[in-house]
Design a protein around this motif. Structure first.
Motif, PDB file in Angstrom:
ATOM      1  N   PHE A 200     119.716   3.530 105.172  1.00 31.15           N
ATOM      2  CA  PHE A 200     120.283   2.946 106.662  1.00 31.15           C
ATOM      3  C   PHE A 200     121.812   3.168 106.266  1.00 31.15           C
ATOM      4  CE2 PHE A 200     121.981  -0.390 109.050  1.00 31.15           C
ATOM      5  CZ  PHE A 200     121.584  -0.193 110.315  1.00 31.15           C
ATOM      6  N   ALA A 201     122.331   2.764 105.253  1.00 28.10           N
ATOM      7  CA  ALA A 201     123.762   2.761 105.376  1.00 28.10           C
ATOM      8  C   ALA A 201     124.439   4.305 105.407  1.00 28.10           C
ATOM      9  CB  ALA A 201     124.308   2.049 103.827  1.00 28.10           C
TER      10      ALA A 201
ATOM     11  N   LEU B 219     122.113  -3.366 105.621  1.00 26.56           N
ATOM     12  CA  LEU B 219     123.273  -2.827 105.226  1.00 26.56           C
ATOM     13  C   LEU B 219     123.314  -2.486 103.961  1.00 26.56           C
ATOM     14  CD1 LEU B 219     126.143  -4.648 106.835  1.00 26.56           C
ATOM     15  CD2 LEU B 219     125.429  -2.419 107.282  1.00 26.56           C
TER      16      LEU B 219
ATOM     17  N   LEU C 144     124.183   5.019 109.042  1.00 25.65           N
ATOM     18  CA  LEU C 144     124.946   4.353 110.030  1.00 25.65           C
ATOM     19  C   LEU C 144     126.388   4.865 109.627  1.00 25.65           C
ATOM     20  CD1 LEU C 144     125.701   2.003 111.680  1.00 25.65           C
ATOM     21  CD2 LEU C 144     126.134   0.565 109.460  1.00 25.65           C
ATOM     22  N   GLY C 145     126.752   5.269 108.291  1.00 25.53           N
ATOM     23  CA  GLY C 145     127.949   5.848 108.272  1.00 25.53           C
ATOM     24  C   GLY C 145     128.258   7.112 108.818  1.00 25.53           C
TER      25      GLY C 145
ATOM     26  N   PHE D 152     120.463  -8.099 109.965  1.00 25.51           N
ATOM     27  CA  PHE D 152     121.304  -6.644 110.002  1.00 25.51           C
ATOM     28  C   PHE D 152     121.902  -6.445 108.817  1.00 25.51           C
ATOM     29  CE2 PHE D 152     125.452  -4.762 111.082  1.00 25.51           C
ATOM     30  CZ  PHE D 152     124.825  -3.486 111.396  1.00 25.51           C
TER      31      PHE D 152
ATOM     32  N   GLY E 225     126.726   8.131 111.507  1.00 27.67           N
ATOM     33  CA  GLY E 225     126.593   7.957 113.140  1.00 27.67           C
ATOM     34  C   GLY E 225     128.081   7.753 113.295  1.00 27.67           C
ATOM     35  N   ILE E 226     128.757   6.701 112.516  1.00 29.17           N
ATOM     36  CA  ILE E 226     130.080   6.521 112.951  1.00 29.17           C
ATOM     37  C   ILE E 226     130.976   7.821 112.741  1.00 29.17           C
ATOM     38  CG2 ILE E 226     132.243   5.072 112.196  1.00 29.17           C
ATOM     39  CD1 ILE E 226     129.837   2.846 111.265  1.00 29.17           C
TER      40      ILE E 226
END
Length: 172
Positions: free
Chosen positions: A86-87, A81, A90-91, A77, A93-94
């Protein structure tokens, strides 16, 4: 997804339409709808519990996981990052979750702004129909993009979705 869209399409506008209705004994319409939806949820849970049969499954003996397995997953994991796409996803998504959770309060906010229950019901109905039509596209469009670019198709579709959603939200 289809069941949720249909449920929202049928129940949402009805619940919004009765927000202004006063029922006997001083009960507000929205309270009655909340009670009705809660009772329907309990009824469906009871029926599922009574009528659904679990399939027979073989008994699997679990061994205690080694401490190295968890450490290896954390390392994997951590390496993810450092992949820029992917980062970014992920950001997004948050921060995208914030809008999703806030959307649940839209009706309350619009009601506070002075919209009637009938107006909210109409907005809910239009939103539900659009969502019902768009739901099958949620998987088809990323699949189409992935056929053209296996490595970048799905992230590209996600980026386009975020940008179009932000533009739509800003125009609204």
């Amino acid at each position: 997804a289809l069941g949720g869209s249909l449920g929202g399409l049928l129940i949402g506008p009805l619940a919004l339409a009765v927000t202004d209705v006063d029922l006997p004994f001083g009960v507000k319409g929205w309270r009655a709808m909340m009670a009705l939806i809660g009772c329907l949820g309990l009824l469906s849970a009871f029926l599922l519990t009574c009528l659904m049969q679990d399939p027979e499954r073989p008994v699997v003996q679990h061994t205690a996981p080694s401490s190295g397995l968890c450490r290896e997953e954390c390392r994997r994991f951590h390496r993810l990052l450092f992949i820029p796409s992917f980062a970014a996803l992920l950001g997004q998504g948050i921060f995208g979750c914030i809008a999703m959770f806030a959307k649940g309060f839209t009706a309350v906010y619009l009601k506070h702004c002075g919209f009637s229950g009938a107006s909210l019901a109409t907005m809910g109905l239009v939103t539900g129909v659009v969502g019902l039509v768009a739901a099958p596209l949620n998987g088809a469009i990323p699949d189409y993009f992935a056929q053209h670019s296996a490595a970048h198709g799905r992230p590209c579709a996600a980026q386009i979705s975020v940008v179009l959603g932000a533009l739509t939200f800003m125009m609204w």
